[in-house]
Scaffold this motif. Sequence first.
Motif, mmCIF file in Angstrom:
data_model
loop_
_atom_site.group_PDB
_atom_site.id
_atom_site.type_symbol
_atom_site.label_atom_id
_atom_site.label_comp_id
_atom_site.label_asym_id
_atom_site.label_seq_id
_atom_site.Cartn_x
_atom_site.Cartn_y
_atom_site.Cartn_z
ATOM 1 N N PRO A 1 -41.339 6.669 -14.860
ATOM 2 C CA PRO A 1 -40.253 7.411 -14.223
ATOM 3 C C PRO A 1 -39.407 6.461 -13.369
ATOM 4 N N LEU A 2 -38.104 6.532 -13.522
ATOM 5 C CA LEU A 2 -37.199 5.646 -12.783
ATOM 6 C C LEU A 2 -36.262 6.493 -11.930
ATOM 7 N N ILE A 3 -36.220 6.213 -10.646
ATOM 8 C CA ILE A 3 -35.353 6.963 -9.738
ATOM 9 C C ILE A 3 -34.413 5.999 -9.021
ATOM 10 N N PRO A 4 -33.102 6.089 -9.309
ATOM 11 C CA PRO A 4 -32.140 5.278 -8.559
ATOM 12 C C PRO A 4 -31.831 5.934 -7.222
ATOM 13 N N VAL B 1 -37.485 10.412 -2.028
ATOM 14 C CA VAL B 1 -37.999 9.585 -3.128
ATOM 15 C C VAL B 1 -39.499 9.346 -2.947
ATOM 16 N N GLU B 2 -39.894 9.021 -1.726
ATOM 17 C CA GLU B 2 -41.316 8.739 -1.477
ATOM 18 C C GLU B 2 -42.167 9.991 -1.677
ATOM 19 N N LYS B 3 -41.664 11.133 -1.234
ATOM 20 C CA LYS B 3 -42.412 12.380 -1.439
ATOM 21 C C LYS B 3 -42.522 12.705 -2.926
ATOM 22 N N ALA B 4 -41.448 12.440 -3.652
ATOM 23 C CA ALA B 4 -41.470 12.712 -5.090
ATOM 24 C C ALA B 4 -42.539 11.874 -5.785
ATOM 25 N N PHE B 5 -42.618 10.597 -5.438
ATOM 26 C CA PHE B 5 -43.624 9.757 -6.100
ATOM 27 C C PHE B 5 -45.037 10.098 -5.624
ATOM 28 N N ASP B 6 -45.190 10.557 -4.377
ATOM 29 C CA ASP B 6 -46.509 11.054 -3.956
ATOM 30 C C ASP B 6 -46.982 12.136 -4.929
ATOM 31 N N GLU B 7 -46.061 13.036 -5.259
ATOM 32 C CA GLU B 7 -46.436 14.156 -6.131
ATOM 33 C C GLU B 7 -46.573 13.715 -7.588
ATOM 34 N N ILE B 8 -45.768 12.757 -8.016
ATOM 35 C CA ILE B 8 -45.875 12.277 -9.404
ATOM 36 C C ILE B 8 -47.228 11.601 -9.631
ATOM 37 N N PHE B 9 -47.665 10.766 -8.683
ATOM 38 C CA PHE B 9 -48.970 10.116 -8.827
ATOM 39 C C PHE B 9 -50.097 11.151 -8.800
ATOM 40 N N ALA B 10 -49.975 12.136 -7.902
ATOM 41 C CA ALA B 10 -51.002 13.183 -7.829
ATOM 42 C C ALA B 10 -51.040 13.988 -9.124
ATOM 43 N N ALA B 11 -49.859 14.235 -9.697
ATOM 44 C CA ALA B 11 -49.807 14.999 -10.950
ATOM 45 C C ALA B 11 -50.468 14.216 -12.083
ATOM 46 N N ASP C 1 -30.794 0.625 -5.032
ATOM 47 C CA ASP C 1 -32.220 0.407 -5.285
ATOM 48 C C ASP C 1 -32.656 1.239 -6.477
ATOM 49 N N ILE C 2 -33.689 0.771 -7.154
ATOM 50 C CA ILE C 2 -34.259 1.517 -8.258
ATOM 51 C C ILE C 2 -35.768 1.435 -8.130
ATOM 52 N N LEU C 3 -36.393 2.597 -8.085
ATOM 53 C CA LEU C 3 -37.852 2.618 -8.025
ATOM 54 C C LEU C 3 -38.373 2.924 -9.416
ATOM 55 N N SER C 4 -38.972 1.936 -10.026
ATOM 56 C CA SER C 4 -39.513 2.073 -11.381
ATOM 57 C C SER C 4 -41.027 2.103 -11.291
ATOM 58 N N GLU C 5 -41.600 3.256 -11.563
ATOM 59 C CA GLU C 5 -43.043 3.369 -11.424
ATOM 60 C C GLU C 5 -43.750 3.426 -12.765
ATOM 61 N N ASP C 6 -45.037 3.572 -12.694
ATOM 62 C CA ASP C 6 -45.880 3.306 -13.852
ATOM 63 C C ASP C 6 -47.117 4.181 -13.746
ATOM 64 N N VAL C 7 -47.168 5.250 -14.515
ATOM 65 C CA VAL C 7 -48.383 6.067 -14.564
ATOM 66 C C VAL C 7 -48.776 6.233 -16.029
ATOM 67 N N THR C 8 -50.042 6.514 -16.247
ATOM 68 C CA THR C 8 -50.517 6.743 -17.603
ATOM 69 C C THR C 8 -51.323 8.031 -17.641
ATOM 70 N N VAL C 9 -51.082 8.821 -18.684
ATOM 71 C CA VAL C 9 -51.852 10.047 -18.888
ATOM 72 C C VAL C 9 -52.357 10.055 -20.329
ATOM 73 N N PRO C 10 -53.377 10.871 -20.622
ATOM 74 C CA PRO C 10 -53.772 11.011 -22.025
ATOM 75 C C PRO C 10 -52.565 11.425 -22.871
ATOM 76 N N VAL C 11 -52.494 10.923 -24.107
ATOM 77 C CA VAL C 11 -51.312 11.176 -24.936
ATOM 78 C C VAL C 11 -51.033 12.674 -25.077
ATOM 79 N N SER C 12 -52.097 13.466 -25.156
ATOM 80 C CA SER C 12 -51.899 14.914 -25.311
ATOM 81 C C SER C 12 -51.208 15.525 -24.093
#
Length: 456
Positions: A378-381, A393-403, A334-345
Amino acid sequence: MTPEAARKFTAIVSKERYLDRPEELACYAYDAFLVQALPEAVIFVKTTAEVSQVLSIAHANKIPVTARGTGTSVCGAPVPIQGGLVVCFSKMDQIIEVNTRDRYAVVQPGVINNDLQNALAPHGFFYPPDPGSMSIATMGGNIAQNAGGPRCLKYGVTMDYVLGLEVVIADGKITRFGSKNVKDVTGYKMASLFCGSEGTLGLVTQAIVKVVPKPETTRTLMVNFTDLDDTAKAVSDIIGSGILPAAMELMDQFTLNAIEESANLGLDREAQGSLLIEVDGIKEACEKEVALIVDHLKANHAAHIEEASTQEEQTKLWTARRSAYGVFAKLAPDILSEDVTVPVSQVPEMIRQIMAISKKYDLTAGVLAHAGDGNMHPLIPADRNNKAEWARVEKAFDEIFAAAAALGGTLSGEHGIGLAKAKYLDLVMDKDSMEIMAKVKSAIDPLSILNPGKFI
């Protein structure tokens, strides 16, 4: 679904365009995300009138309806999570009109994005939104998800190119919004409301999209860095200086090596980060922009700068970038390919946090980014059957979205919400905003038959 409703659906499109056997339905139970759900039937429509009749019956019988193109969504948007009927638009695939004098094209929802590009090319025009799946993704799906792509840094996403839509709403009424005019501020911009609505408000049956002239010149650079922070800082420096490339794609070392392992394109395996930068426009302007970009790259310690000298070399560099998702799919079940956007800076800080979070949960992650507009993937196999690993993996993406939210970012730059990120909406939207969306949904689809169970 009652036998009577099924008989009525079949009468509209004939048996050849109606599927209800389990082995057939299984092919329409998933997209490129992880969740699967079987529909009760799949119907292939060819005309707006058919869509209207189908929805009239579904509405009268309160049958859930999920629209689908070619299933390239990566957030579960076309997965029929509450069963019911899948309305598939892959056979509604005609380019109705190309008008370069007035700069628009009229397409049916099943038209493949790349087929529209090919139709425009002989006229010296193109349609800028270019999702990674453009060779198989449909225009209807692009509109439903408000799709983006590498060129959207300069040219904008799908919504910026939709001039008008024909939409069949839940009760079967055929509505039309917008026009063929580039400037049109008549009333609410309802066509934009349906862009990114993920099939929850209505089914698009025709679209008028803006097309633009192809630039005179395109120049493409591949740049390697020995430090990933320098890579990200070069991006924010270039954008912050006022230069606007057509595309600026970032790949980290893990991603570069995964691509090279699979495609053998001669990429630098030692580079910690890489940028694929493309500028376009008139020749003299491109030369000036490239010179300024190179100055910023050198100031950020670029280890190697290579420019494609031919169309074939440009294609080779883009092949590396566009092959990334397919390559990652080979690394694990499996590969979880997610999608977040932040200000370029905030791109450098977001990359640091993705790496730290992945390390914290003992995971391997690659970073692929449309870095010029802060859109990161971010892509996590991993392996879903390994329960302990998948929980990490799920905990990691919880924190990535929060970040991402904490850095002033948002949940999606181009993939949409679907099933993948509905539970994270309150990170970036307040209660009142979500209530307004719910009221819009209720006003247009009071029985909630259109793509139920998703983010709204």
